[in-house]
Motif scaffolding. Structure first.
Motif, short mmCIF file in Angstrom:
data_model
loop_
_atom_site.label_atom_id
_atom_site.label_comp_id
_atom_site.label_asym_id
_atom_site.label_seq_id
_atom_site.Cartn_x
_atom_site.Cartn_y
_atom_site.Cartn_z
N ALA A 52 0.83 -1.20 0.00
CA ALA A 52 0.00 0.00 0.00
C ALA A 52 0.87 1.26 0.00
N ARG A 53 1.91 1.23 0.78
CA ARG A 53 2.76 2.42 0.93
C ARG A 53 3.70 2.61 -0.27
N ASP A 54 4.38 1.55 -0.70
CA ASP A 54 5.45 1.69 -1.68
C ASP A 54 5.02 1.42 -3.12
N VAL A 55 3.96 0.64 -3.30
CA VAL A 55 3.53 0.29 -4.67
C VAL A 55 2.30 1.10 -5.08
N VAL A 56 1.25 1.03 -4.26
CA VAL A 56 0.03 1.77 -4.58
C VAL A 56 0.22 3.26 -4.32
N LYS A 57 1.07 3.59 -3.38
CA LYS A 57 1.29 4.98 -2.96
C LYS A 57 0.07 5.56 -2.25
#
Length: 311
Positions: A268-273
């Motif tokens: 969620a944090r690093d890929v989806v932003k």
């Protein structure tokens, strides 16, 4: 004498009145409880306490939508694809969803249910091309669960997760020797020479064994094609991939079964932003759970003679 009779009659009348009042009071309490229960249930339905997703979730800002798939994949069971598919549809339909994560923890299950969920995931991706769909593996994503997972844009797992088991099995028991030792005779009457196919109380002949293996090989070939279509050139050229073996998440990255190591939070944090994660998994109410348990019991009875699963 007359005075005693009148006193007794008055006493009986008063006691009867008291009994009637007590009876009326008990019925009054009973109906009040019923009324309050009805009002509470109605309030719970209106406010979404029962069987509804929290409506406040849709009022949030940009977020990563989360849907959970837990347990064996089967109709009406813990891994009910109807519940999972509804959660995915809700997640994709939310205007604030920036990406969807399907968090899985399943050893597999029904090839039909796995295939239907796989197809629904592809349909949702096509209908919402701007919203990516990711699978995050927790403890295990094996067999039918992996069949479903390859429909996602990318798959992530923990380094110690168990991934793979691309194969099909059909299991059961044979009791013919036990019956003969107990002096029990099996009397099976059929119309159609294969109607007693895989009956556990009858000997398994070579023709039936070959037919069962043919069916397993056909479903296995379907499984392999789905994995190749979903993973494409990311898969390494290794025939052991489709032998039914399982690998760790770390090894699965090297084999192309998984795209990287990660958790729901990191994806969620690093890929989806979009670090804010909103759970869209539907929560069935108690009546739904009871109905499902009854359905599972009926399905288990009907399917006890033929147990075909991707696991």
């Amino acid at each position: 004498m007359q005075e005693n009779w009148e006193r007794q009659a008055l006493t009986d009348l008063l006691q009867a009145g008291i009994k009637e009042q007590r009876r009326a009071r008990r019925w009054g309490i009973f109906f009040k409880i019923i009324g309050f229960s009805y009002l509470f249930l109605l309030l719970a339905l209106v406010l979404g306490w029962v069987g509804q997703r929290n409506l406040e979730q849709t009022a949030r800002g940009p977020h990563t939508a989360l849907v959970n798939l837990d347990g064996v994949i089967q109709a009406g069971g813990e891994g009910d694809i109807g519940v999972v598919a509804q959660g995915l549809r809700d997640a994709f339909d939310d205007v604030n969803t920036k990406g969807v994560i399907l968090r899985v923890n399943s050893p597999g299950g029904s090839p039909v249910q796995s295939g239907q969920l796989h197809d629904e995931m592809l349909r949702l991706r096509k209908a919402h091309p701007a919203i990516p769909l990711y699978v995050v593996v927790e403890d295990i994503c094996a067999s039918g669960c992996y069949y479903t997972a390859v429909a996602a844009n990318s798959i992530y797992a923990d380094k110690a997760s168990i991934v793979g088991s691309i194969g099909v099995l059909m299991d059961g028991f044979g009791f013919t020797d036990t019956m003969s030792k107990l002096g029990v005779e099996r009397r099976l009457l059929t119309a159609g020479k294969n109607k007693g196919f895989l009956d556990p109380f009858s000997p398994l002949n070579d023709t039936q064994r070959a037919k069962a293996q043919e069916m397993l090989d056909e479903i296995h070939a379907q499984f392999i094609n789905v994995v190749k279509e979903g993973r494409g050139k990311r898969l390494v050229d290794d025939p052991e991939l489709f032998s039914g073996l399982v690998w760790s998440g770390e090894k699965s990255v090297k084999l192309g079964l998984v795209d990287g190591l990660g958790s729901v939070g990191s994806v969620a944090r690093d890929v989806v932003k979009a670090e804010d994660v909103v759970d869209f998994t539907p929560q069935p109410d108690y009546l739904d759970r009871l109905a499902k348990r009854m359905g599972i019991a009926a399905a288990s009875t009907l399917g006890s003679r033929l147990d075909l699963q991707l696991r």
